[in-house]
Design a protein around this motif. Sequence first.
Motif, PDB file in Angstrom:
ATOM      1  N   PHE A   1       0.837  -1.209   0.000  1.00 20.29           N
ATOM      2  CA  PHE A   1       0.000   0.000   0.000  1.00 20.29           C
ATOM      3  C   PHE A   1       0.870   1.256   0.000  1.00 20.29           C
ATOM      4  CE2 PHE A   1      -2.557  -3.434   1.499  1.00 20.29           C
ATOM      5  CZ  PHE A   1      -3.684  -3.277   0.713  1.00 20.29           C
TER       6      PHE A   1
ATOM      7  N   GLY B   1      -4.769   2.405  -3.086  1.00 20.44           N
ATOM      8  CA  GLY B   1      -4.574   1.278  -2.181  1.00 20.44           C
ATOM      9  C   GLY B   1      -5.508   1.355  -0.980  1.00 20.44           C
TER      10      GLY B   1
ATOM     11  N   ILE C   1      -5.024   0.810   6.480  1.00 17.34           N
ATOM     12  CA  ILE C   1      -3.809   0.300   5.835  1.00 17.34           C
ATOM     13  C   ILE C   1      -2.604   0.563   6.732  1.00 17.34           C
ATOM     14  CG2 ILE C   1      -4.590   0.413   3.432  1.00 17.34           C
ATOM     15  CD1 ILE C   1      -3.111   3.130   3.172  1.00 17.34           C
TER      16      ILE C   1
ATOM     17  N   SER D   1       5.863  -2.225  -3.091  1.00 20.52           N
ATOM     18  CA  SER D   1       5.208  -0.913  -3.169  1.00 20.52           C
ATOM     19  C   SER D   1       6.198   0.204  -3.464  1.00 20.52           C
ATOM     20  CB  SER D   1       4.477  -0.622  -1.849  1.00 20.52           C
ATOM     21  OG  SER D   1       5.409  -0.606  -0.779  1.00 20.52           O
TER      22      SER D   1
END
Length: 325
Positions: free
Chosen positions: A179, A184, A196, A290
């Motif tokens: 994320f 995301g 997240i 990510s």
Amino acid sequence: MFRTRITELLGIDYPILQGGMRWAARAELAAAVANAGGIGFLSAHTQPTPKDLEAELARAHALTGKAIGVNLTLLPANTGLDYDGYVAAIINGGVAAVETAGGNPSKYIERLKAAGIKVVHKCVTVRHALKAESLGVDAVSIDGFECAGHPGEDDVPGLVLIPQAATKLRIPVVACGGFADGRGLVAALALGAEGINMGTRFMLTQESPLHPALKERFVQATERDTVLIGRSYGDSSRVMRNAVSAQVLEIEKKGGATHHDLLPLTGAKRWMEAMATGDVEGGAIPLGISVALANDLPTCAELIGRIVAEARQIVHGRLPAAVPV
Ligand SMILES: Cc1cc2nc3c(=O)[nH]c(=O)nc-3n(C[C@H](O)[C@H](O)[C@H](O)COP(=O)(O)O)c2cc1C
């Protein structure tokens, strides 16, 4: 404001957590995340002793009046550490939440909860998440295959892991691994998570202590710039692709090498030194896929503001346009 069970539980404006990162998660970073409306977790074992953790917590509280968290990583390799002392420092240090990770947190849950501290257990499988729920943790943060550091050996990406966890658990689930932006965040909420947790993205901010040379290197990195080391001896770790991780993979390919054999290359001592000095080829630095989505070095306030604005635009603009009522 965003409202989920995670924002309620942790008393934060946005369901955005900065996961504990050895060496990188210190007072400046955690406080900046807190001031921007999320919650940051200091890494307990980055501080050599419980007394140092208490001092780091005092520094964090001096930088923010908001809630601060601490990550307590229970990896077997860390068993020489004074965990009881760290827990005492956490309890004395005015900590709002603890992110346990790496092992079974049962020994510490009662003490932490009795002190009014919320426990978010981070794990990489649904079975471990269910176990943590049965032990009484307040929430689970579930790390998909994409994550920096230890993704486990099951190789289940977040797209499958998160909805499974959300379906099977009663306590709130935080999505972790991969994320980095508002897309995301919306995806995590859609998958059934209530927040997240990011590591790599927060490592690439102004308040992160990472050496500028590494920040610049990571900003240029793509989704092909991480590798999994340790697979051959059952302790996979996602790290940056560089000379050291290539050397580790070469040795693993030959077979027979143990965790212990490879420690001089893979050990935290080496990668922490590389992070401090900016030696981009110097150590097996934990890094998530990510990194491909992190293309600049904002402040934490800019980053969180941007994530929230993008998430709102998707929810109120893009999605209603794509699916008219
Ligand atoms: C440099 C670095 C060090 C980390 N150290 C720890 C650690 O000591 N304990 C832990 O539980 N997680 C650690 N993590 C994992 C993060 O807390 C988080 O779970 C992970 O970064 C999520 O994946 P992402 O990087 O894609 O956001 C580390 C991550 C990074 C990048």
